[in-house]
Design an enzyme around this catalytic site. Structure first.
Site, PDB file in Angstrom:
ATOM      1  N   HIS A 167      45.849 -36.531 -33.407  1.00  0.00           N
ATOM      2  CA  HIS A 167      45.913 -35.666 -34.592  1.00  0.00           C
ATOM      3  C   HIS A 167      47.340 -35.297 -34.960  1.00  0.00           C
ATOM      4  O   HIS A 167      47.570 -34.312 -35.654  1.00  0.00           O
ATOM      5  CB  HIS A 167      45.061 -34.407 -34.372  1.00  0.00           C
ATOM      6  CG  HIS A 167      43.613 -34.735 -34.136  1.00  0.00           C
ATOM      7  ND1 HIS A 167      42.779 -33.948 -33.390  1.00  0.00           N
ATOM      8  CD2 HIS A 167      42.875 -35.799 -34.541  1.00  0.00           C
ATOM      9  CE1 HIS A 167      41.570 -34.509 -33.344  1.00  0.00           C
ATOM     10  NE2 HIS A 167      41.609 -35.628 -34.033  1.00  0.00           N
ATOM     11  N   GLY A 281      39.001 -31.605 -20.689  1.00  0.00           N
ATOM     12  CA  GLY A 281      39.191 -30.387 -21.482  1.00  0.00           C
ATOM     13  C   GLY A 281      38.931 -30.540 -22.960  1.00  0.00           C
ATOM     14  O   GLY A 281      39.754 -30.128 -23.769  1.00  0.00           O
TER      15      GLY A 281
END
Ligand SMILES: [Zn+2]
Length: 371
Positions: A167, A281
């Site tokens: 991203h 995570g």
């Protein structure tokens, strides 16, 4: 990358996925070891916001996949790039808030989990890392480790492949006109120069330590503030060429924006060339990340997830999931590894294991957030 040997620990027998979460930490670490050894140095890691929570970076989404701050409305890509007076206002709002929100992200230190992930990369156990995080903390942790390896004849003995930032990153900005790139710190200085009143506000926040609530994209929450007085500097290269391009955006993927095609291809290629995938995570709430897990499953590659809370991949039955904090399992694994292995990388990792810094988020609300 030259690798002579991959550090190992004794192997453990396979286990049904349901039992993974219940494993005591030591056994969980042994399971991870077996997984990594089977990967033969071609394991790819995919990480998400859960890894950065301990650095005081807030995750967008809480346990149920909702925004952890229900009042937060992120700016959308089409709003930011609109070539209209309305778009201009959106950009003023974005850059004013981002100007104040960026310093804590810029100054954030890698936490222990970032260091452990960098250790797996450096040891050649999982050299390739794809992250959804834009906070630059994985690269910082990697530098920390690489710098602690003694130089050999002026050259560092090992290189680690670049981290794929799915991203994007907050560390750079670019103009939309010609994609001229610029370090964010440089643009931040321009913002400060052109907006002395806001600079004063930022310095006040640094002095008092009272910072506005920060979201992971470096945006802050402000109410009762007039953004119309904020000046957004143009791209300096475009300006030098006589254009007045105003649309400068951080190198991060906004809501409603598609991934950079090059980055998308790189991530898909990494999965295609991997032997297996280790997911750390993340709830895989974004499709761009979930797609990578799906691709690995379709290619019949083993997938192990270590993360807390529900994830989008929970319905995929070929995915092994350990509902634990990734950092805890990695630490238990690395503790054992540095006890039983030697070499310059292992020594460097032993020195760095405690270098991660845990920073609580500025405000604590509700359960621990995972992205
Ligand atoms: Zn430009």
């Amino acid at each position: 990358m030259v690798r002579i040997s991959i550090p190992t620990l004794p192997l453990t027998p396979p286990l049904p996925p349901s039992a993974l979460t219940k494993l005591p930490l030591k056994e969980a670490a042994a399971y991870l070891n077996t997984f990594l050894v089977k990967g033969k140095g071609k394991t790819v890691i995919l990480s998400g916001a859960g890894v950065s929570v301990d650095s005081g970076i807030r995750a967008y989404r809480g346990k149920e996949g909702h925004y952890s701050n229900p009042n937060y409305k992120p700016i959308l890509y089409h709003e930011l790039v609109e070539e209209t007076p309305r778009g201009e206002m959106f950009r003023k709002r974005y850059w004013a808030r981002s100007f104040l929100g960026y310093p804590p992200v810029r100054d954030a230190r890698p936490n222990p989990t970032h260091v452990y992930v960098a250790a797996l990369q450096l040891l050649g156990l999982a050299p390739n890392l794809i992250t959804q995080n834009v906070d630059n903390l994985h690269p910082k942790a990697r530098s920390l480790l690489l710098e602690s390896i003694p130089r050999n004849g002026g050259r560092r003995p090992h290189t680690v492949p670049p981290i794929v930032e799915l991203h994007g990153t907050l560390a750079k900005v670019h103009c939309l006109h010609a994609k001229h790139e610029q370090p964010r710190d440089e643009y931040q200085a321009q913002l400060a120069k052109m907006n002395p009143v806001w600079e004063e506000m930022a310095l006040e926040a640094e002095r008092t330590g009272v910072r506005p609530r920060t979201n992971p994209d470096g945006d802050v929450e402000l109410s009762g503030v007039d953004f119309s007085s904020f000046t957004v500097p143009p791209c300096t290269i475009c300006e030098g060429e006589g254009r007045k391009e105003r649309v400068v955006k951080p190198n991060v993927v906004f809501f409603g924006e598609t991934l950079n095609p090059k980055v998308k291809d790189e991530s898909l290629d990494l999965i295609a060339n991997a032997s297996q995938l280790l997911v750390l995570g993340t709830s895989l709430a974004t499709y761009s990340a979930y797609r990578l897990v799906k691709q690995a499953v379709e290619e019949e590659k083993p997938v192990l997830m270590i993360t807390t809370g529900p994830t989008r991949a929970d319905k995929l039955d070929k995915v092994d999931k350990m509902d634990k904090r990734a950092g805890d399992v990695l630490r238990a694994y690395l503790d054992e590894l540095v006890k039983t292995n030697t070499g310059p990388e292992v020594e460097a990792i032993r020195r760095c294991l405690d270098m991660g810094i845990v920073t609580p988020p500025p405000e604590v609300e509700g359960p621990r957030a995972e992205g």
